[in-house]
Structure formats: C-alpha cells, structure tokens
Write a protein that holds these residues in place. Structure first.
Motif, mmCIF file in Angstrom:
data_model
loop_
_atom_site.group_PDB
_atom_site.id
_atom_site.type_symbol
_atom_site.label_atom_id
_atom_site.label_comp_id
_atom_site.label_asym_id
_atom_site.label_seq_id
_atom_site.Cartn_x
_atom_site.Cartn_y
_atom_site.Cartn_z
ATOM 1 N N UNK A 95 -32.113 -23.453 0.243
ATOM 2 C CA UNK A 95 -31.634 -23.020 1.538
ATOM 3 C C UNK A 95 -30.415 -23.854 1.972
ATOM 4 N N UNK A 96 -30.527 -25.161 1.871
ATOM 5 C CA UNK A 96 -29.410 -26.019 2.270
ATOM 6 C C UNK A 96 -28.209 -25.844 1.347
ATOM 7 N N UNK A 97 -28.466 -25.633 0.079
ATOM 8 C CA UNK A 97 -27.364 -25.457 -0.873
ATOM 9 C C UNK A 97 -26.561 -24.196 -0.533
ATOM 10 N N UNK A 98 -27.259 -23.130 -0.157
ATOM 11 C CA UNK A 98 -26.585 -21.885 0.226
ATOM 12 C C UNK A 98 -25.756 -22.062 1.487
ATOM 13 N N UNK A 99 -26.329 -22.737 2.469
ATOM 14 C CA UNK A 99 -25.618 -23.001 3.724
ATOM 15 C C UNK A 99 -24.375 -23.854 3.461
ATOM 16 N N UNK A 100 -24.558 -24.870 2.606
ATOM 17 C CA UNK A 100 -23.437 -25.745 2.269
ATOM 18 C C UNK A 100 -22.335 -24.959 1.570
ATOM 19 N N UNK A 101 -22.696 -24.104 0.644
ATOM 20 C CA UNK A 101 -21.712 -23.306 -0.084
ATOM 21 C C UNK A 101 -20.918 -22.422 0.876
ATOM 22 N N UNK A 102 -21.599 -21.803 1.852
ATOM 23 C CA UNK A 102 -20.899 -20.968 2.835
ATOM 24 C C UNK A 102 -19.958 -21.806 3.687
ATOM 25 N N UNK A 103 -20.385 -22.993 4.071
ATOM 26 C CA UNK A 103 -19.529 -23.868 4.872
ATOM 27 C C UNK A 103 -18.306 -24.331 4.084
ATOM 28 N N UNK A 104 -18.493 -24.638 2.811
ATOM 29 C CA UNK A 104 -17.367 -25.053 1.968
ATOM 30 C C UNK A 104 -16.375 -23.899 1.845
ATOM 31 N N UNK A 105 -16.881 -22.678 1.714
ATOM 32 C CA UNK A 105 -16.005 -21.507 1.644
ATOM 33 C C UNK A 105 -15.228 -21.327 2.936
ATOM 34 N N UNK A 106 -15.893 -21.463 4.077
ATOM 35 C CA UNK A 106 -15.208 -21.330 5.369
ATOM 36 C C UNK A 106 -14.179 -22.432 5.546
ATOM 37 N N UNK A 107 -14.535 -23.630 5.105
ATOM 38 C CA UNK A 107 -13.607 -24.756 5.206
ATOM 39 C C UNK A 107 -12.342 -24.490 4.379
ATOM 40 N N UNK A 108 -12.502 -23.907 3.204
ATOM 41 C CA UNK A 108 -11.349 -23.571 2.364
ATOM 42 C C UNK A 108 -10.476 -22.530 3.053
ATOM 43 N N UNK A 109 -11.087 -21.534 3.689
ATOM 44 C CA UNK A 109 -10.321 -20.516 4.419
ATOM 45 C C UNK A 109 -9.549 -21.143 5.577
ATOM 46 N N UNK A 110 -10.194 -22.036 6.292
ATOM 47 C CA UNK A 110 -9.540 -22.714 7.413
ATOM 48 C C UNK A 110 -8.379 -23.562 6.906
ATOM 49 N N UNK A 111 -8.572 -24.271 5.793
ATOM 50 C CA UNK A 111 -7.499 -25.095 5.242
ATOM 51 C C UNK A 111 -6.329 -24.230 4.802
ATOM 52 N N UNK A 112 -6.615 -23.057 4.231
ATOM 53 C CA UNK A 112 -5.539 -22.136 3.856
ATOM 54 C C UNK A 112 -4.742 -21.713 5.088
ATOM 55 N N UNK A 113 -5.427 -21.456 6.195
ATOM 56 C CA UNK A 113 -4.747 -21.070 7.430
ATOM 57 C C UNK A 113 -3.886 -22.210 7.957
ATOM 58 N N UNK A 114 -4.407 -23.409 7.918
ATOM 59 C CA UNK A 114 -3.650 -24.582 8.371
ATOM 60 C C UNK A 114 -2.419 -24.782 7.499
ATOM 61 N N UNK A 115 -2.576 -24.626 6.183
ATOM 62 C CA UNK A 115 -1.448 -24.778 5.264
ATOM 63 C C UNK A 115 -0.370 -23.733 5.542
ATOM 64 N N UNK A 116 -0.773 -22.500 5.856
ATOM 65 C CA UNK A 116 0.173 -21.434 6.172
ATOM 66 C C UNK A 116 0.951 -21.776 7.442
ATOM 67 N N UNK A 117 0.250 -22.233 8.461
ATOM 68 C CA UNK A 117 0.890 -22.611 9.718
ATOM 69 C C UNK A 117 1.876 -23.760 9.487
ATOM 70 N N UNK A 118 1.473 -24.742 8.711
ATOM 71 C CA UNK A 118 2.353 -25.875 8.424
ATOM 72 C C UNK A 118 3.607 -25.429 7.673
ATOM 73 N N UNK A 119 3.446 -24.507 6.716
ATOM 74 C CA UNK A 119 4.600 -23.999 5.960
ATOM 75 C C UNK A 119 5.554 -23.242 6.882
ATOM 76 N N UNK A 120 5.002 -22.425 7.782
ATOM 77 C CA UNK A 120 5.844 -21.698 8.737
ATOM 78 C C UNK A 120 6.590 -22.675 9.640
#
Length: 66
Positions: free
Chosen positions: A1-26
């Motif tokens: 259960x915790x491993x699944x939750x962690x995996x989803x959070x890591x995925x969301x964190x990667x999406x957020x980092x991609x958004x931050x990187x896009x904003x920084x590039x702009x």
C-alpha cells in the motif's frame, strides 16, 4: 500500500518538476528577449501588428521583432 502511494507521489513530483523547468526556461527566454539578446518572433501576431505595438507605450525596449 505504501509503495503504491509513494510511486504515485514520485510521479506527481516529476510532473511538477517538469512544469517548474518549463516556467524557468520561459523566464530565461524572456530575460534574453527584453535586452535584445534573443530576437522576439511571433507566428501568431502579424509583423504589422508588432510594428504598430512598438510605437505604443509598453513596448519591449531593445527587442528585435521580425
């Protein structure tokens, strides 16, 4: 259960980092456009509209427009 939750959070964190990187590039792009280091070219705004805008207050000083 915790491993699944962690995996989803890591995925969301990667999406957020991609958004931050896009904003920084702009931001870096516009930081270069304002002093004229990078020419501003728009495929959405006709060149005549850009020329007219450059005569109006609020223009991007130093930006080369094509």
């Amino acid at each position: 259960m915790l491993a699944g939750k962690r995996a989803r959070l890591v995925e969301r964190l990667a999406e957020i980092q991609d958004s931050i990187d896009f904003i920084d590039a702009k931001q870096r792009f516009y930081d270069d456009v304002l002093p004229g280091a990078t020419p501003y070219v728009s495929v959405l705004i006709p060149s005549a509209a850009l020329a007219k805008e450059s005569e109006e207050p609020g223009e991007l000083k130093g930006a080369e427009r094509k």
